[in-house]
Design an enzyme around this catalytic site. Structure first.
Site: not given
Length: 165
Positions: A71, A123, A135
């Protein structure tokens, strides 16, 4: 950079859904909204670049599409390529660099952060409009689009940041 016609069309549809912000002074959950933030040229490039990476493989620590992306590597790569911004480090480090914005202020190209590993800002994804973000999740290992309002991400949403103004 070459984009497929379908990618450009999808991006246009996503931005069109963002084109009707609440009028200035409209109440939203009991608060007065500010004038909407404009979508910059860099933001458009960031979103287009993010969309071009859909289905790129995941790799922990990955920082380029050829080897795979995680990510934070995805965000770093996209912002470098599309906006000329050097963004490095973990999702938490990227969050510290960005300017905090409210969820109601999100515009395409902003960053959204989630607590997915029982720690804040573990994240990160790139908001593309219409309550969606791109993502690079480790689960099912491919860059993809998700709904912010999905049960999993709605429960884990942490904050939003912008790097573009």
């Amino acid at each position: 950079m070459r984009f497929s016609l379908s990618c450009v069309f999808l991006f246009s549809v996503l931005l069109a859904g963002c084109g009707s912000p609440l009028p200035r002074g409209t109440a939203e959950r009991g608060t007065i909204t500010q004038a909407p933030r404009a979508v910059s040229g860099h933001a458009t490039e960031v979103v287009m670049y993010a969309m071009s990476l859909i289905d790129t493989g995941y790799r922990f620590g990955g920082k380029n599409p050829e080897a795979g992306l995680d990510c934070s590597g995805m965000v770093s790569y996209i912002f470098d390529q599309a906006a000329g911004l050097k963004v490095q480090g973990s999702a938490a480090e990227i969050a510290r660099r960005g300017r905090p914005i409210g969820r109601h202020e999100l515009r395409p190209g902003d960053l959204v952060f989630f607590n997915t590993m029982n720690r804040p800002f573990s994240h990160v994804g790139i908001y593309i409009g219409n309550d969606r973000f791109v993502h690079a999740p480790s689960t099912n290992g491919r860059v993809r689009i998700e709904q912010m309002g999905s049960r999993y991400f709605a429960q884990r949403y942490e904050a939003a940041r912008t790097l573009l103004d």
